[in-house]
Write an enzyme that holds these catalytic residues in place. Structure first.
Site: not given
Length: 792
Positions: A44, A323, A326
């Site tokens: 990610s 978040d 991340h």
């Protein structure tokens, strides 16, 4: 006439310019950042939408507030751009498209493709807790199977010509800890063992990319996960978790240093993400941050991802985390800046991306070509110094530097030709090339190819072979020794064409036999056979003894012949026999065209180090002792006149049926594999040192470890169907290592990788030997193949 024409520098120059036009006619413009494009792999950290259309996954970011500062929700796990986007900005590249986007085809792939998948890891099993993701192996598979063939089609060039102009960015490892080790792994293995498992897999993945043509890598190390809001929960960084991440980084640097010799021409940069982020966490004001512990967005119940359409902070540029896991766009920008320009090797090792891009830019302007020449012009080199070749009306044009000269300069005294081609008048040059190109292609290439084919028509010249090592090579020596380690009974040798019970630890021929076939030698006799004297040793002798090792202590309680003793037997018996057959020859003349073939070291680990024989020293120290001892043994043979050496490195010890038997779900034992990998790396390094110190010493290393793992991971590539089980019924008396005497045996032996609990089938030996003899891939055989070695 053809050879005279090909000797002309002008004809050769025009041939190369014509070929340059063909291969660069559609190449993307280099935007000035040093690379034509970038291929992105990982999780990610870099995912830009590949997970959007995966139904069965929780790892998605295709909803607000993700992308709120990007202008749209693209699937990036941030409020705006991610790390890969900023690296692209520094390299002056357009935004790289996601592989999963149906529009990512044709011209859209010329600047690169992003394969990253949120939730994925280095290990295939990582990410299963969040559903379906695209693991790193599958990302590389998508690149190899889909993107690369299309890129070759678009550019009309081979991958080895294309990919050195691209950066390969890999950001993997975070989820292997977050979604794997921290959840389950700690219960079954140490942090060191898990990191070694990751390195074994990661190194193979990087070498796979290298094997496809990749040369320039930027590796993003694991973040300080103990500081992320999802783990720290506002209580400050968890130092025990971060200490585990430090182990990963240390082993990553070590792994990179180890694989570099196996990847000639490669450049690998490692970004120490943990240090960079920790420095910001410890001193946020210095980087313009005010909040280093809380997520900017309202997180969902899993604590990791943002709640869909949930609340979000206003001052996002002041937050480290968007978040629960991340980065914000601001932190990604700061990290990319470090990667591109930091001069601190503790942050980016060994050089920053700007230096790599600059060095590549220089190489791009000074391209060296080895020409097809006659014997009078051997190893001539042309250096083309020019600006950026890219798509133009009639082919390529040169945009930099802005002069208008085309000046051939020949220095025959230095046997070197330098052509400086610059422009503003380059479109005219392009037109001329376009008009004369068909003539050049039809005239020059057949002529040059005829000379090259003539030069390369030399055949192998191996007059004999001397074999040393253990059971992979043993062809019956242990039959004459007082040892239980023997293969003089069925089903061993069941497929030998010259009779049963051939005393080889496989169903048919072993690796040494197969190499002998390829260099056109008869089957070699075993040294311990009393008949192996006089003319019987003319074409060589096999000294290998199953169970033996580099160290004398290895196998000493089993009655086998150590490598030192094997060499002593050669010195005392075999070599004098050969001298008697050729009394007119000096030692060097006598041995120069004989191949010295080795496969040794596996027993030093499996029956020595890991059985407690040397556990009072570290694995690294033990391995260094092995290669040091082997260097002394090789020096002894060199001093006798030996010059041509070939080594079959240690295979994946942890993936044999015997090793798997003690592992959960019959998985490979990564600790054993790492030991083999460490030895193999140091073997290459040791041989490089010897080659530089001993005039005339030539060596080849066959990467048995990688080739075998290729088929273990992808059995169908070699026509195999069973990579975990032994073909024969194994004996419980020896721990499942050897076949049971007259026991059952499988019928489809060519479909099995392993014949017994330790040793490969004839089918695998045949494939490995063929690659050893003729592969031109340096990750399979280094620095060249046995066929080339034979011609030296």
């Amino acid at each position: 006439m053809a050879i005279d024409l090909c000797n002309s520098f002008r004809i050769l120059t025009l041939c190369f310019l014509a070929l340059g036009w063909l291969c660069n006619a559609k190449n993307p413009v280099n935007g000035g950042g040093g690379f034509k494009g970038m291929f992105i792999f990982g999780s990610s950290i870099v995912d830009n939408g590949n997970n959007n259309n995966i139904v069965a996954t929780l790892a998605k970011a295709n909803y607000l507030p993700y992308g709120m500062d990007f202008g749209t929700t693209t699937g990036r796990f941030s409020n705006g751009k991610n790390f890969a986007d900023f690296i692209g900005d520094y390299l002056k590249l357009p935004l790289i498209p996601a592989f999963a986007d149906p529009q990512t085809k044709g011209d859209a792939i010329l600047h690169g493709v992003n394969f990253g998948s949120g939730g994925s890891g280095i290990l295939d099993e990582t990410g299963l807790v969040v559903g379906k993701v695209i693991c790193l192996n599958d990302q590389i598979g998508n690149f190899e199977g889909v993107t690369l063939p299309e890129l070759e089609s678009q550019l009309r060039c081979q991958r080895t010509e294309i990919l050195p102009d691209y950066l390969f960015l890999v950001a993997a490892g975070n989820n292997d800890y977050l979604l794997n080790y921290f959840l389950l792994g700690q219960m079954i293995q140490s942090p060191q063992s898990f990191a070694a498992k990751l390195m074994s897999t990661y190194s193979a993945q990087l070498q796979r990319l290298y094997n496809l043509g990749a040369r320039n890598f930027l590796l993003i190390s694991v973040y300080p996960l103990g500081c992320s809001p999802a783990i720290s929960k506002g209580k400050g960084c968890l130092q025990d978790r971060n200490a585990i991440i430090t182990i990963f980084y240390d082993q990553l640097i070590s792994m990179v240093n180890q694989i570099k010799p196996l990847m000639p021409g490669s450049e690998i940069i490692v970004l120490n993400s943990a240090k960079i982020i920790m420095d910001i966490v410890n001193n946020p004001n210095s980087a313009g941050f005010t909040n280093v512990s809380d997520p900017c967005c309202e997180v969902s119940t899993n604590g990791l991802s943002c709640k869909e359409n949930g609340n979000v902070c206003d001052n996002r540029d002041n937050y480290v985390y968007f978040d629960g896991q991340h980065n914000t766009e601001a932190l990604s920008a700061a990290m990319a800046t470090k990667a591109y320009s930091s001069c601190d090797q503790s942050e980016v090792f060994p050089d920053n991306l700007h230096e790599l891009a600059r060095a590549h830019h220089i190489r791009y302007y000074n391209m060296k070509f080895t020409l097809c020449t006659t014997s009078k012009m051997e190893n001539e080199t042309i250096v083309l110094q020019y600006g950026h070749f890219h798509k133009g009306l009639f082919g390529f044009f040169v945009e930099d530097p802005p002069t208008h000269t085309f000046t051939p300069k020949f220095n025959l005294a230095q046997r070197k030709s330098s052509i400086i081609m610059n422009n503003n008048n380059s479109n005219l040059a392009s037109l001329v090339l376009f008009l004369i190109f068909p003539f050049l292609l039809l005239t020059c290439l057949p002529l040059c190819n005829s000379v090259c084919n003539k030069t390369n028509s030399k055949t192998a010249d191996i007059q004999g072979m001397f074999v040393f090592g253990s059971s992979i090579m043993d062809n019956g020596n242990n039959n004459f020794l007082n040892t239980a380690i023997k293969a003089n009974y069925l089903p061993y040798g069941i497929d030998l064409p010259f009779g049963k019970n051939g005393s080889r630890f496989t169903n048919g021929k072993n690796f040494a036999d197969r190499v002998g076939d390829l260099v056109k030698l008869p089957l070699l006799p075993a040294f311990s056979d009393p008949r192996t004297r006089g003319v019987a040793s003319f074409h060589g002798v096999n000294h290998a003894s199953a169970g033996s090792g580099i160290l004398d202590v290895t196998g000493s309680n089993m009655g086998v012949t150590s490598l030192n003793q094997q060499i002593q037997n050669f010195v005392d018996v075999t070599f004098p026999n050969l001298q008697a057959q050729r009394p007119e020859c000096s030692n060097i003349d006598l041995l120069h065209n004989h191949l010295f073939l080795f496969s040794i070291g596996s027993n030093d680990f499996s029956t020595n180090f890991f059985q407690g024989g040397s556990r009072n020293v570290s694995l690294e120290f033990f391995t260094a002792n092995l290669t040091s001892s082997l260097a002394s043994q090789l020096t002894r043979l060199y001093n006798l006149g030996a010059r041509k050496f070939a080594f079959l490195n240690i295979g994946p010890l942890g993936c044999t049926p015997m090793a798997r038997a003690s592992m959960p779900n019959k998985e490979c034992n990564e600790a054993l594999n790492y030991a083999a990998f460490l030895f193999n790396t140091q073997l290459v390094q040791m041989l490089d040192v010897i080659r530089a110190q001993m005039p005339g010493f030539q060596s080849v290393v066959v990467n048995f470890f990688q080739i075998a793992l290729e088929f273990i991971r992808n059995p169908s590539f070699g026509g195999f169907s069973d990579v975990k089980n032994s073909c024969c019924e194994v004996s419980v008396k020896n721990g499942g290592g050897l076949c049971k005497r007259d026991g059952n045996v499988c019928n489809n032996r060519s479909k099995y990788v392993y014949f017994d609990g330790l040793h490969p089938t004839e089918a695998l030996y045949g494939i490995v030997a063929t690659r050893a003899y003729s592969s031109n891939t340096t990750t399979e055989v280094y620095p060249f193949n046995i066929q080339t070695l034979a011609q030296l």
